[in-house]
Write an enzyme that holds these catalytic residues in place. Structure first.
Site, PDB file in Angstrom:
ATOM      1  N   ASP A 229       0.633  -0.725   0.143  1.00  0.00           N
ATOM      2  CA  ASP A 229       0.086   0.041  -0.099  1.00  0.00           C
ATOM      3  C   ASP A 229       0.965   1.274  -0.112  1.00  0.00           C
ATOM      4  OD1 ASP A 229      -2.891  -1.820  -0.099  1.00  0.00           O
ATOM      5  OD2 ASP A 229      -1.867  -2.123   2.212  1.00  0.00           O
TER       6      ASP A 229
ATOM      7  N   LYS B 287       2.046   1.902  -4.614  1.00  0.00           N
ATOM      8  CA  LYS B 287       2.632   1.191  -6.645  1.00  0.00           C
ATOM      9  C   LYS B 287       1.768   1.474  -7.625  1.00  0.00           C
ATOM     10  CE  LYS B 287       2.314  -2.707  -4.367  1.00  0.00           C
ATOM     11  NZ  LYS B 287       2.439  -1.920  -2.783  1.00  0.00           N
TER      12      LYS B 287
ATOM     13  N   GLY C  98      -4.238  -4.681  -3.886  1.00  0.00           N
ATOM     14  CA  GLY C  98      -5.709  -3.129  -4.087  1.00  0.00           C
ATOM     15  C   GLY C  98      -4.629  -1.784  -3.837  1.00  0.00           C
ATOM     16  N   HIS C  99      -4.750  -1.450  -5.276  1.00  0.00           N
ATOM     17  CA  HIS C  99      -4.336  -0.708  -6.306  1.00  0.00           C
ATOM     18  C   HIS C  99      -4.859   0.641  -6.716  1.00  0.00           C
ATOM     19  CE1 HIS C  99      -0.382  -3.700  -7.321  1.00  0.00           C
ATOM     20  NE2 HIS C  99      -0.316  -3.454  -5.984  1.00  0.00           N
TER      21      HIS C  99
ATOM     22  N   THR D 157      -5.935 -11.256   3.466  1.00  0.00           N
ATOM     23  CA  THR D 157      -7.283 -11.193   2.505  1.00  0.00           C
ATOM     24  C   THR D 157      -8.516 -12.276   2.805  1.00  0.00           C
ATOM     25  OG1 THR D 157      -5.824 -11.331   1.351  1.00  0.00           O
ATOM     26  CG2 THR D 157      -5.706  -9.459   2.154  1.00  0.00           C
TER      27      THR D 157
ATOM     28  N   GLN E 296       2.011  -6.275  -2.645  1.00  0.00           N
ATOM     29  CA  GLN E 296       2.671  -6.745  -1.146  1.00  0.00           C
ATOM     30  C   GLN E 296       3.871  -5.255  -1.618  1.00  0.00           C
ATOM     31  OE1 GLN E 296       1.392  -9.604  -3.077  1.00  0.00           O
ATOM     32  NE2 GLN E 296      -0.549  -8.972  -2.538  1.00  0.00           N
TER      33      GLN E 296
ATOM     34  N   ARG F 127     -10.497  -2.923   5.507  1.00  0.00           N
ATOM     35  CA  ARG F 127      -9.717  -2.901   7.384  1.00  0.00           C
ATOM     36  C   ARG F 127      -8.622  -1.721   7.271  1.00  0.00           C
ATOM     37  NH1 ARG F 127      -6.462  -8.451   7.453  1.00  0.00           N
ATOM     38  NH2 ARG F 127      -6.467  -8.030   4.923  1.00  0.00           N
TER      39      ARG F 127
ATOM     40  N   ASP G 179       2.630  14.395   0.894  1.00  0.00           N
ATOM     41  CA  ASP G 179       1.472  15.493   1.476  1.00  0.00           C
ATOM     42  C   ASP G 179       0.520  15.771   2.612  1.00  0.00           C
ATOM     43  OD1 ASP G 179       0.270  13.555  -0.572  1.00  0.00           O
ATOM     44  OD2 ASP G 179      -1.358  14.020  -0.031  1.00  0.00           O
TER      45      ASP G 179
ATOM     46  N   GLY H  50       5.892  11.728  -4.341  1.00  0.00           N
ATOM     47  CA  GLY H  50       3.950  12.317  -4.500  1.00  0.00           C
ATOM     48  C   GLY H  50       4.263  13.172  -3.256  1.00  0.00           C
ATOM     49  N   VAL H  51       2.910  13.756  -3.811  1.00  0.00           N
ATOM     50  CA  VAL H  51       1.833  14.862  -3.348  1.00  0.00           C
ATOM     51  C   VAL H  51       0.990  15.153  -3.132  1.00  0.00           C
ATOM     52  CG1 VAL H  51       3.982  16.721  -3.266  1.00  0.00           C
ATOM     53  CG2 VAL H  51       2.655  16.565  -4.873  1.00  0.00           C
TER      54      VAL H  51
HETATM   55  P1  GDP Z   1      -0.410   0.084  -3.531  1.00  0.00           P
HETATM   56  O1  GDP Z   1      -1.300  -0.774  -2.725  1.00  0.00           O
HETATM   57  O2  GDP Z   1       1.168   0.166  -3.308  1.00  0.00           O
HETATM   58  O3  GDP Z   1      -1.039   0.701  -5.100  1.00  0.00           O
HETATM   59  O4  GDP Z   1      -0.953   1.288  -2.709  1.00  0.00           O
HETATM   60  P2  GDP Z   1      -2.720   1.261  -2.256  1.00  0.00           P
HETATM   61  O5  GDP Z   1      -3.835   1.958  -3.600  1.00  0.00           O
HETATM   62  O6  GDP Z   1      -3.815   0.414  -1.492  1.00  0.00           O
HETATM   63  O7  GDP Z   1      -2.864   2.889  -1.507  1.00  0.00           O
HETATM   64  C1  GDP Z   1      -2.349   4.038  -1.535  1.00  0.00           C
HETATM   65  C2  GDP Z   1      -2.943   4.995  -1.635  1.00  0.00           C
HETATM   66  O8  GDP Z   1      -2.358   6.209  -1.295  1.00  0.00           O
HETATM   67  C3  GDP Z   1      -3.871   5.480  -2.971  1.00  0.00           C
HETATM   68  O9  GDP Z   1      -5.302   5.358  -2.506  1.00  0.00           O
HETATM   69  C4  GDP Z   1      -3.453   6.103  -3.764  1.00  0.00           C
HETATM   70  O10 GDP Z   1      -4.571   7.085  -4.502  1.00  0.00           O
HETATM   71  C5  GDP Z   1      -3.059   7.238  -2.120  1.00  0.00           C
HETATM   72  N1  GDP Z   1      -1.650   7.528  -3.048  1.00  0.00           N
HETATM   73  C6  GDP Z   1      -0.819   7.262  -3.620  1.00  0.00           C
HETATM   74  N2  GDP Z   1       0.076   8.515  -3.425  1.00  0.00           N
HETATM   75  C7  GDP Z   1      -0.005   9.671  -2.988  1.00  0.00           C
HETATM   76  C8  GDP Z   1       0.208  10.561  -2.303  1.00  0.00           C
HETATM   77  O11 GDP Z   1       1.650  10.672  -2.911  1.00  0.00           O
HETATM   78  N3  GDP Z   1      -0.493  11.469  -1.627  1.00  0.00           N
HETATM   79  C9  GDP Z   1      -1.364  11.400  -1.125  1.00  0.00           C
HETATM   80  N4  GDP Z   1      -2.162  11.665  -0.517  1.00  0.00           N
HETATM   81  N5  GDP Z   1      -2.083   9.792  -1.742  1.00  0.00           N
HETATM   82  C10 GDP Z   1      -1.762   9.242  -2.669  1.00  0.00           C
HETATM   83  P1  IMO Z   2      -0.541  -4.055  -1.827  1.00  0.00           P
HETATM   84  O1  IMO Z   2      -0.548  -4.721  -3.016  1.00  0.00           O
HETATM   85  C1  IMO Z   2      -1.203  -4.801   2.016  1.00  0.00           C
HETATM   86  C2  IMO Z   2      -1.276  -9.214   3.362  1.00  0.00           C
HETATM   87  C3  IMO Z   2      -2.581  -9.620   4.672  1.00  0.00           C
HETATM   88  C4  IMO Z   2      -2.206 -10.487   5.385  1.00  0.00           C
HETATM   89  C5  IMO Z   2      -0.378 -10.953   5.229  1.00  0.00           C
HETATM   90  C6  IMO Z   2      -1.349 -12.067   4.447  1.00  0.00           C
HETATM   91  O2  IMO Z   2      -2.380  -3.444  -1.879  1.00  0.00           O
HETATM   92  O3  IMO Z   2       0.065  -3.314  -1.359  1.00  0.00           O
HETATM   93  P2  IMO Z   2      -2.873 -12.854   2.144  1.00  0.00           P
HETATM   94  O4  IMO Z   2      -3.852 -12.434   1.878  1.00  0.00           O
HETATM   95  O5  IMO Z   2      -1.737 -12.453   1.246  1.00  0.00           O
HETATM   96  O6  IMO Z   2      -1.825 -14.679   2.509  1.00  0.00           O
HETATM   97  O7  IMO Z   2      -2.462 -11.962   3.684  1.00  0.00           O
HETATM   98  O8  IMO Z   2      -0.222 -10.305   3.940  1.00  0.00           O
HETATM   99  N1  IMO Z   2      -1.426  -8.436   2.355  1.00  0.00           N
HETATM  100  C7  IMO Z   2      -1.217  -6.927   1.797  1.00  0.00           C
HETATM  101  N2  IMO Z   2      -1.262  -5.774   2.767  1.00  0.00           N
HETATM  102  N3  IMO Z   2      -1.362  -4.616   1.118  1.00  0.00           N
HETATM  103  C8  IMO Z   2      -1.391  -5.456   0.542  1.00  0.00           C
HETATM  104  O9  IMO Z   2      -2.072  -5.349  -1.365  1.00  0.00           O
HETATM  105  C9  IMO Z   2      -1.447  -6.869   0.674  1.00  0.00           C
HETATM  106  N4  IMO Z   2      -1.571  -8.205   0.372  1.00  0.00           N
HETATM  107  C10 IMO Z   2      -1.083  -8.460   1.535  1.00  0.00           C
HETATM  108  O10 IMO Z   2      -3.253  -8.267   4.837  1.00  0.00           O
HETATM  109  O11 IMO Z   2      -1.322  -9.161   6.641  1.00  0.00           O
HETATM  110 MG    MG Z   3      -2.838  -1.544  -2.179  1.00  0.00          MG
END
Ligand code: GDP
Ligand code: IMO
Ligand code: MG
Length: 428
Positions: A13, A16, A40-41, A128, A223, A302, A332, A412-413
């Site tokens: 998270d 990416k 979850g991206h 998950t 991840q 969660r 930011d 990222g801002v």
């Molecule tokens: P990922 O799993 O690594 O792709 O990340 P997620 O999408 O799960 O979580 C990142 C969250 O931060 C998302 O809601 C993005 O829209 C948001 N995000 C990404 N870069 C930035 C940033 O530079 N600033 C802010 N405020 N939000 C960001």
């Molecule tokens: P992105 O790509 C954050 C965590 C789960 C749990 C552990 C094992 O959005 O960064 P799993 O279902 O993979 O066997 O769960 O890994 N987990 C993540 N945490 N971001 C993710 O993906 C994750 N994918 C799995 O919360 O702790």
């Molecule tokens: Mg994610």
């Protein structure tokens, strides 16, 4: 710059999806190499927000070919519903390529994931619940079902029966659950076969040829480094290799073909699920990071656990991935703190430790050693260049760069595509 890997440097998270999407317009292929729909991206394009789980974030860039590599575990129902969701919003998904060697997540894998977690009780991993671990376990146990098996009914039936013979014993005798009917699973899987067929390809051949032809290929990790089954906080990890080496095994592209490895690094730290987290905050600062940063899981909804930036982890990510650059995200979110603590080392059983301890017992005892950096109050979301940032924000970035061991090439801002400060181009 034909091949680059983009991966999470912390516990996932990190942003990416946004980073991949940002580069998507300039690359020819975006390839997922591990994980599945546990990811979850979030990608924000203009006023549109997309949540991607299984599909590579490059799917949103016209001209870019999205690829699901052999190292990914694919739930066919999720694949089809994610595709149709994007089609309904006008996104062309017809270029998708799916490795015939990728393993399939079936309903029995999700069932086993959920019952195992329930059985573990308070020792649970906090997965998950998407069937990821059981599917990788079957792959390693050599009782997995691959995409290519969908096109040979007799082999598919034999394999599903073999996998269920054993699993049904466990489900019935250990977990007190009803046995799963193999014929029903086979029928369900065959029901997806024709819809998926147009995407199935020899992705290893295609990707190697593309790199040899000078095309730009971006490998997108799911991840993060500390969720890696080998290099993460085992057993509180996912069941694949999000670290850089996974890009090779998960696609069939050799390490000599990869030129750059970019770690996505949040300006603070978050984690979902159970496991150690030295800088975790349980106070109003943690709550503020969660609220301002919108730190709620895209997959499971969660709340994410939140804490200050941990330079020990960033250094570790540089080491185990051979990072060439960092993309620092969510700077930011830190606007408004008078002082920002940054963890520079740990204290473990009275001793100062600079590197991530290999012993999980030690890591569980690690207490953060903080250095205080001065904060800033100016809105930075409109900053376009590094010099647009307030002096203290610049100093925060420079301090993190020095502690983390690789240059910060982008910042990222804000969540939008254009809310990014580019310092060094990733594609030059
Ligand atoms: P990922 O799993 O690594 O792709 O990340 P997620 O999408 O799960 O979580 C990142 C969250 O931060 C998302 O809601 C993005 O829209 C948001 N995000 C990404 N870069 C930035 C940033 O530079 N600033 C802010 N405020 N939000 C960001
Ligand atoms: P992105 O790509 C954050 C965590 C789960 C749990 C552990 C094992 O959005 O960064 P799993 O279902 O993979 O066997 O769960 O890994 N987990 C993540 N945490 N971001 C993710 O993906 C994750 N994918 C799995 O919360 O702790
Ligand atoms: Mg994610």
């Amino acid at each position: 710059m034909p091949a680059l890997v983009l991966l999470g440097a912390q516990w996932g998270d990190e942003g990416k999806g946004k980073a991949t999407d940002l580069l998507g317009g300039s690359v020819d292929y975006v390839v997922r190499y591990q994980g599945g729909n546990n990811a979850g991206h979030t990608v924000v394009v203009g006023d549109q927000k997309y949540a991607l789980h299984l599909l590579p974030s490059g799917i949103l860039s016209p001209g870019c070919t999205p690829v699901i590599g052999n190292g990914v575990v694919v739930d066919p129902a999720v694949l089809l519903s994610e595709l149709s969701g994007l089609n309904e919003r006008g996104v062309d998904t017809s270029k998708l390529l799916l490795s015939g060697n990728a393993h399939l997540i079936t309903p029995y894998h999700t069932t086993v994931d959920k019952v195992t977690e329930r059985f573990l009780g308070k020792r649970k991993i906090g997965t998950t619940g998407r069937g990821i671990g059981p599917t990788y376990a079957d792959k390693i146990n050599r009782v997995g079902i691959r995409v290519q098996d969908l096109y040979d009914e007799s082999i598919l039936t034999q394999k599903v029966e073999a996998a269920l013979d054993f699993k049904n014993q466990i489900l019935a005798k250990l977990y007190n659950r009803r046995a799963i009917d193999a014929a029903q699973i086979v029928d369900e899987l065959l029901g997806y076969a024709e819809q998926i067929k147009p995407f199935v390809a020899d992705t290893t051949l295609i990707l190697n040829n593309a790199i040899d032809d000078g095309k730009v290929v971006l490998f997108e990790g799911g991840q993060g480094t500390l969720l890696d089954v080998d290099h993460g906080t085992y057993p509180f990890v996912t069941s694949s290799n999000p670290t850089a080496g996974g890009a090779c095994t998960g696609t069939g592209v050799g390490p000599t073909k990869i030129n750059r490895v970019i770690g996505i690094l949040k300006a603070y730290t978050t984690r979902v699920g159970a496991g150690p987290f030295p800088t975790e905050l349980f106070d109003k600062d943690g709550e503020a990071l969660r609220t301002i940063g919108g730190e709620r899981g895209v997959t499971t909804g969660r709340d994410r656990r939140c804490g200050w930036f941990d330079a020990v982890i960033a250094r570790y990510a540089t080491r185990v991935n051979g990072l060439t650059d960092f993309f620092l995200t969510k700077l930011d979110v830190l606007t408004g703190w008078e002082q920002i603590p940054v963890c520079v080392a740990y204290e473990i059983d009275g001793k100062r430790v600079e590197e991530l301890p290999y012993s999980q017992t030690d890591f569980h005892h690690a207490k953060p050693v903080y250095e205080m950096l001065p904060g800033w109050s100016e809105d930075i979301s409109k900053a376009k260049t590094f010099s647009d940032l307030p002096k203290n924000a610049q100093a925060y970035v420079k301090a993190l760069e020095e502690m983390s061991g690789a240059p910060i090439s982008a910042i990222g801002v804000g969540p939008g595509r254009d809310e990014t400060i580019e310092i060094n181009s990733f594609l030059s």
